[in-house]
Write an enzyme that holds these catalytic residues in place. Structure first.
Site: not given
Ligand SMILES: NC(=O)c1ccc[n+]([C@@H]2O[C@H](COP(=O)([O-])OP(=O)(O)OC[C@H]3O[C@@H](n4cnc5c(N)ncnc54)[C@H](OP(=O)(O)O)[C@@H]3O)[C@@H](O)[C@H]2O)c1
Length: 272
Positions: A16, A18, A20, A41, A143, A157, A161
């Site tokens: 993941g 690409s 964030g 993806r 998580s 969710y 997690k």
């Molecule tokens: N942002 C927050 O506030 C926060 C807080 C707590 C935890 N988290 C956790 O931190 C992690 C990253 O969060 P983020 O906010 O950076 O998310 P994000 O910006 O939505 O990025 C998610 C990444 O995961 C990839 N992805 C999604 N489904 C996938 C799949 N089936 N196979 C391969 N890649 C996949 C997406 O690319 P594609 O769609 O192109 O596959 C993207 O690169 C997550 O696990 C999230 O639950 C985030």
């Protein structure tokens, strides 16, 4: 030890990546002299990352694939070994959220979120373990605070997690004699990319609403804390005050935490 000393020459697989937090992790590993395999993806978004990080092209391997696809993970690990000769660290970062009460959720929405958040971490780990045994490497699961206690309106969710806690605990013991570090991080609210999406109860991809700034860490800070956790081989970490508070209450005063969450949830419901 500094991050640069630790990550220099290390090969890090980040799922993941690409956008964030994952993309920021890749940026920091590269800046510290490491090599990254990044996966997601959407191929065009991955290509945009290579363009952006063009000073490091030699140290980046890109793989467009779904983290929930076991054979895609196996191919990715083969590609990493062919290109870099080893794998030191796996960061299971890919994930997705959805909102909506259980009663209103389309089954396909629950399936998507459970698949990516659970199988999307389990399968990369299964594929990476043989190589991590050779490097005495590390696995980190990303998580969330929602992994400490079920959050109303975000049940799927939370459950996915929380599952990572069990997975990381089991694997930590299983892999101890191989000297592989297994950690989990309960990440707090982190600044989202403009086009970050969440799933609505009926499966529409929707923009994630903005969060209060005072409760939100930058992606730089979150990524740095994750990289530090791996370097220090800390079993578990929560990044924010809200995370630590939720963790303590969920252990020692779960009824009080339920009360706070319930009060907040009903307040939000009546404001709609
Ligand atoms: N942002 C927050 O506030 C926060 C807080 C707590 C935890 N988290 C956790 O931190 C992690 C990253 O969060 P983020 O906010 O950076 O998310 P994000 O910006 O939505 O990025 C998610 C990444 O995961 C990839 N992805 C999604 N489904 C996938 C799949 N089936 N196979 C391969 N890649 C996949 C997406 O690319 P594609 O769609 O192109 O596959 C993207 O690169 C997550 O696990 C999230 O639950 C985030």
């Amino acid at each position: 030890m500094s991050l640069s000393k630790f990550y220099q020459g290390k090969v890090v697989l980040i799922t993941g990546a690409s956008m964030g937090i994952g993309k920021e992790l890749a940026k920091q590993v590269l800046a510290h002299g490491g090599k990254v395999a990044i996966t997601a993806r959407n191929e065009s978004r991955l290509n945009a990352v290579i363009e952006e990080f063009n000073t490091y092209t030699e140290n980046i391997l890109v793989h467009a694939g779904d983290a929930t696809d076991y054979s895609s993970n196996q191919k990715l690990v083969e590609k990493i070994i062919a290109r870099f000769g080893k794998l030191d660290i796996l960061i299971n970062n890919a994930g997705m959220s959805c909102y909506g009460e259980v009663e209103t959720l389309q089954p396909s929405v629950a399936e998507q979120v459970i698949n990516i958040n659970i199988y999307g971490s389990l399968y990369p780990a299964m594929s990476a373990i043989p190589e991590l045994k050779k490097s005495k490497g590390s696995i980190l699961f990303v998580s969330s605070i929602a992994g400490f206690h079920g959050i109303p309106g975000y049940s799927t969710y939370s459950l996915s997690k929380m599952a990572l806690t069990g997975l990381s605990q089991s694997m930590r013991t299983e892999l101890k004699s191989s000297n592989i570090y297994v950690g989990i991080s309960y990440v707090g609210f982190t600044e989202n990319e403009e086009d970050k999406k969440t799933l609505s109860p009926n499966g529409q991809l929707e923009k994630v609403p903005p969060r209060p700034k005072r409760l939100t860490a930058t992606r730089e800070t979150t990524a740095r804390l994750l990289l530090h956790q791996i370097m220090h081989r800390k079993h578990s970490a929560s990044h924010s005050f809200l995370g630590s508070f939720t963790n303590v209450l969920s252990r020692y005063a779960p009824a009080l935490l339920s009360y706070f969450l319930s009060r907040n949830y009903h307040k939000q419901q009546s404001a709609r």
